[in-house]
Enzyme design. Structure first.
Site, PDB file in Angstrom:
ATOM      1  CG  ASP A   1      43.333 -23.037   9.493  1.00 23.21           C
ATOM      2  OD1 ASP A   1      43.741 -21.958   9.046  1.00 23.21           O
ATOM      3  OD2 ASP A   1      42.787 -23.149  10.613  1.00 23.21           O
TER       4      ASP A   1
ATOM      5  CG  HIS B   1      41.853 -19.492  10.049  1.00 24.57           C
ATOM      6  ND1 HIS B   1      43.211 -19.613  10.211  1.00 24.57           N
ATOM      7  CD2 HIS B   1      41.419 -18.785  11.125  1.00 24.57           C
ATOM      8  CE1 HIS B   1      43.587 -19.024  11.343  1.00 24.57           C
ATOM      9  NE2 HIS B   1      42.514 -18.500  11.912  1.00 24.57           N
TER      10      HIS B   1
ATOM     11  CD  GLU C   1      43.150 -16.591  15.107  1.00 23.88           C
ATOM     12  OE1 GLU C   1      43.860 -16.385  16.103  1.00 23.88           O
ATOM     13  OE2 GLU C   1      43.323 -17.557  14.335  1.00 23.88           O
TER      14      GLU C   1
ATOM     15  CG  PHE D   1      45.229 -30.293  25.766  1.00 22.91           C
ATOM     16  CD1 PHE D   1      44.965 -29.441  26.828  1.00 22.91           C
ATOM     17  CD2 PHE D   1      44.632 -31.556  25.780  1.00 22.91           C
ATOM     18  CE1 PHE D   1      44.128 -29.822  27.875  1.00 22.91           C
ATOM     19  CE2 PHE D   1      43.803 -31.953  26.818  1.00 22.91           C
ATOM     20  CZ  PHE D   1      43.543 -31.090  27.866  1.00 22.91           C
TER      21      PHE D   1
HETATM   22  C1  ACM Z   1      41.399 -20.337  17.627  1.00 22.91           C
HETATM   23  O1  ACM Z   1      42.201 -20.784  18.459  1.00 22.91           O
HETATM   24  N1  ACM Z   1      41.799 -19.500  16.681  1.00 22.91           N
HETATM   25  C2  ACM Z   1      39.994 -20.700  17.664  1.00 22.91           C
END
Ligand code: ACM
Ligand code: ZN
Length: 750
Positions: free
Chosen positions: A172, A243, A307, A405
């Protein structure tokens, strides 16, 4: 909870003469499962449990293949003299063993021989198969990383809960965590960030400490093998084309601008995504995925897809040239740049398909054109999953509304470790049904499974990881495995006792909200008391105090509702297996109005009515937040409340708490009047105040205010207060000309 259980009388006992036997038809994978069980059993019992071919006779745990059964299904027949286990494949046998472990003492999950244990399991016939074929748990290791041993412990928990997919979010913006031989900079540079934001990003505070690390390919293989031995497939995720800051920081030519950027030190979304105009990007992606496919046998390869801002692509000559070349056009639904992401997804999908793999991605991949053979992971609620199923895609449900979570487990955030936001308690997870009602039965078949996600921005270490995972994982297990008609919350709570014993034994930092004391109360205006009820999971004793002192096992034991008549601080806890729960605390402040009869002349607004007018005399005060349930809200109506003190009473002060939160359209009252009466019919006014309407934000904090009327002592039985809301918002405010809110928490009469 297995799907079919027929209890029988008696117990099977494992002792030093118990053997494991198997039918000659067992395949080698199952033999490994059986050998693993024998070794675990020997380790915890201290007996030398042998494994032999043949039917074994008495005092045997016998494994026999039944090729007619479905994959992952099993039959477990526990009799006093022997246990017979049947399944078609290694996973089926593995789940039979997990169920047998559930029936044995908690020490079966231990790491070494436990003394003085009677290894008994109740006799029963169990015929079981999972509801879903994909039962997943996700872990982000980019934001924070965990050791190989910690990841293995996490996998142990998934196995114990009969999950079969570990979705490993490997890369990420904040770190690239997997060695890729062809691109050493990914881990030389991309695995390290200079520092990390402290708290939520809007604090803009940083710790000044280098953070990072990565797994070598040997370590990755070790984890994949460890998971496979527990019937868990590791689904790798390389999140792209967004990301990707860690990769772009390592190889700036992968971005649109070609400029050097840094591995991200804060959370959120970055504009520095992969350039889809350059062929070099596809070469990079294919080379990375080639190494990923060598390491991970998983059919699914997760490419993220969430995103991804399009701002760089809009300005990038290469991305724009690609749009032109490919004849990509925007339409009323999506921009050309959104379709450019579809182009990227489809090229990657084709590449994976050529190598015998399947693409899976977050629900953003639905935007634009998506190949039918791609699988969609629905995270932005259920909408993406519903749309995908209707369009004929396979779907995994992981909605952030039920299965994130990383969200808070309590509304009392002040007493929780920092989390990303939201509120997902265990019962919300438990009651989630992954197949939405709005799907037809055929569309519902497209929902292949369910998964919970654990993003680790606010999870710096393994202790916190466990806190966020357990016991929500127990609830996930049951929604993934158990047919809806076999689920039952009360039964779940009872059965959770066993797993809690296991977590205690292992010293795991599970969240205890469910095991704390749940306090509820009623304003009893017949008796003039606040009646407090204390409840908890299971049958463990609740201890409480009323004077603010810390309760312990020598305090009063709760049995029936506590009737409060005066100011009291209730503190309560429960003790299970000598482990104390957190303390539940609530302070009730009494005055002459508390728990007296109250009525309203004008109703509260529906949305902020909560428990109604009794909230104004329940002894509880609000803080500076309007939505804690302590305030009752009025919109356009005034607060006109009459309190019956029950008998003639001497009084000299009446007040009411109201909230000032101008930004949320909550204004203090513009007038406050107090009237008294002896008979409830004829009232005389003892105080009537006009109050200033705020002329701007200056001088007004978001806070609780108290409107007070003081007068010479008099005797009255009925007290009526009128606090008028602002009917027309002032010109300077967004709510100009409109009725504003009045929020009140408590009336006090002294
Ligand atoms: C996500 O929570 N951006 C997949
Ligand atoms: Zn570009």
């Amino acid at each position: 909870m297995p799907n079919q259980i027929e209890p029988k009388s008696g117990e099977f006992t494992i002792d030093k003469n118990t053997i494991i036997a198997f039918d000659g038809s067992l395949d080698s994978a199952t033999k490994c499962v059986v050998a693993g069980f024998a070794s675990d059993l020997s380790k915890v019992t201290g007996f030398d449990i042998t494994v032999e071919e043949g039917d074994g006779g008495k005092n045997t745990i016998f494994f026999k293949t039944n090729a007619d059964m479905a994959g992952e299904a099993y039959q477990l027949d526990i009799e006093q003299k022997r246990i017979d286990i049947a399944a078609a494949d290694a996973p089926g046998f593995f789940y039979a063993i997990q169920t047998l472990k559930q029936l044995l003492p908690a020490q079966i999950y231990g790491d070494s021989a436990a003394d003085g244990i009677e290894w008994k399991a109740n006799c029963a016939y169990i015929n079981d198969a999972p509801r879903f074929g994909y039962r997943g748990m996700h872990l982000d290791i980019a934001r924070h990383m965990f050791s190989v041993d910690e990841v293995k412990s996490f996998i142990d928990l998934l196995a114990m809960h009969k999950l079969n997919r570990f979705h490993w979010h490997l890369t990420d913006d904040q770190g690239w965590r997997i060695e890729i031989k062809k691109y050493p900079e990914l881990t030389e540079t991309g695995a390290w960030r200079n520092e990390t934001v402290v708290g939520h990003p809007d604090n803009n505070e940083f710790d000044g400490t280098l953070y990072g690390g990565f797994y070598t390919q040997d370590e990755i293989r070790e984890v994949v093998k460890y998971a496979a031995e527990r019937q868990i497939t590791v689904v790798p995720e390389i999140d792209m084309p967004g990301h990707m800051v860690a990769a772009v920081a390592s190889y700036p030519q992968l971005g649109c601008t070609g400029k050097q950027c840094e591995v991200r030190t804060t959370w959120g979304i970055s504009e520095d995504v992969l350039c889809v105009g350059k062929e070099e990007t596809f070469e990079f992606v294919e080379n990375v995925l080639t190494e990923i496919m060598e390491l991970f046998p998983s059919e699914y390869i997760h490419i993220g897809g969430d995103e991804c801002p399009k701002t760089r692509w809009e300005k990038c000559p290469k991305c724009q040239a690609r749009i032109k070349e490919e004849g990509i056009k925007g339409d009323s639904l999506h921009s050309a740049e959104t379709y450019l992401q579809s182009y990227f997804n489809n090229r990657v999908e084709k590449f994976l398909k050529e190598h015998g793999r399947k693409l899976i991605g977050w629900d953003e991949i639905l935007e634009g054109d998506l190949s039918k053979s791609a699988t969609v992971m629905s995270w932005r609620g259920e909408a993406g999953g519903i749309e995908a199923a209707k369009k004929g895609h396979d779907v995994i449900m992981t909605p952030q509304t039920f299965l994130y979570f990383d969200y808070y487990q309590s509304l009392d955030r002040e007493n929780e470790p920092i989390a990303i936001g939201g509120f997902i308690p265990v019962d919300l997870v438990y009651n989630y049904n992954p197949v939405p009602d709005s799907l037809t039965p055929e569309e519902g078949e497209r929902i292949l499974g369910v998964q919970a996600n654990l993003w680790t921005e606010y999870i710096p270490d393994f202790k916190q990881l466990i806190y966020m995972t357990l016991p929500r994982l127990d609830a996930l297990s049951e929604i993934a495995w158990t047919q809806p008609q076999n689920k039952n919350w009360d039964s779940f709570l009872d059965r959770l006792d066993k797993n809690i014993q296991v977590y205690n034994m292992k010293g795991l930092n599970y969240a205890k909200h469910l095991l704390d004391v749940n306090l509820s109360f009623e304003v009893n205006d017949s008796d003039g008391t606040i009646d407090v009820t204390l409840k908890t999971q299971g049958k463990a004793p609740i201890y409480y105090t009323l004077d603010g002192s810390t309760p312990d096992m020598s305090s009063k034991t709760y049995s029936t509702p506590i009737k409060l008549k005066k100011t009291s601080t209730v503190k309560a806890l429960v003790v299970r297996d000598s482990v104390e729960s957190n303390i539940t605390e609530c302070e009730f402040l009494f005055n002459k109005a508390t728990a007296k009869k109250i009525s309203l002349d004008q109703p509260a607004c529906v949305k902020y009515k909560y428990d109604g007018e009794k909230m104004l005399v329940d002894g509880l005060y609000g803080d500076s937040s309007f939505n804690t349930g302590r305030y009752i809200g009025f919109e356009g109506n005034d607060l006109v409340a009459t309190i019956d003190l029950g008998k003639d009473t001497e009084i000299s002060q009446v007040s009411v708490g109201v909230l000032c939160d101008l930004a949320n359209w909550i204004f203090p009252a513009e007038s406050f009047k107090v009237q008294v009466s002896a008979d409830g019919k004829v009232y005389s006014t003892v105080s009537d105040q006009k109050l200033p309407v705020p002329a701007g934000y200056d001088g007004y904090k978001q806070e609780r205010q108290v409107l007070t009327a003081e007068f010479a002592p008099l005797t009255a039985r009925f007290v009526k207060i009128t606090a008028a809301c602002v009917k027309k918002g002032p010109q300077w405010h967004d709510g100009r000309g409109k009725p504003l809110f009045l929020f009140a928490d408590e009336i006090s009469i002294k």
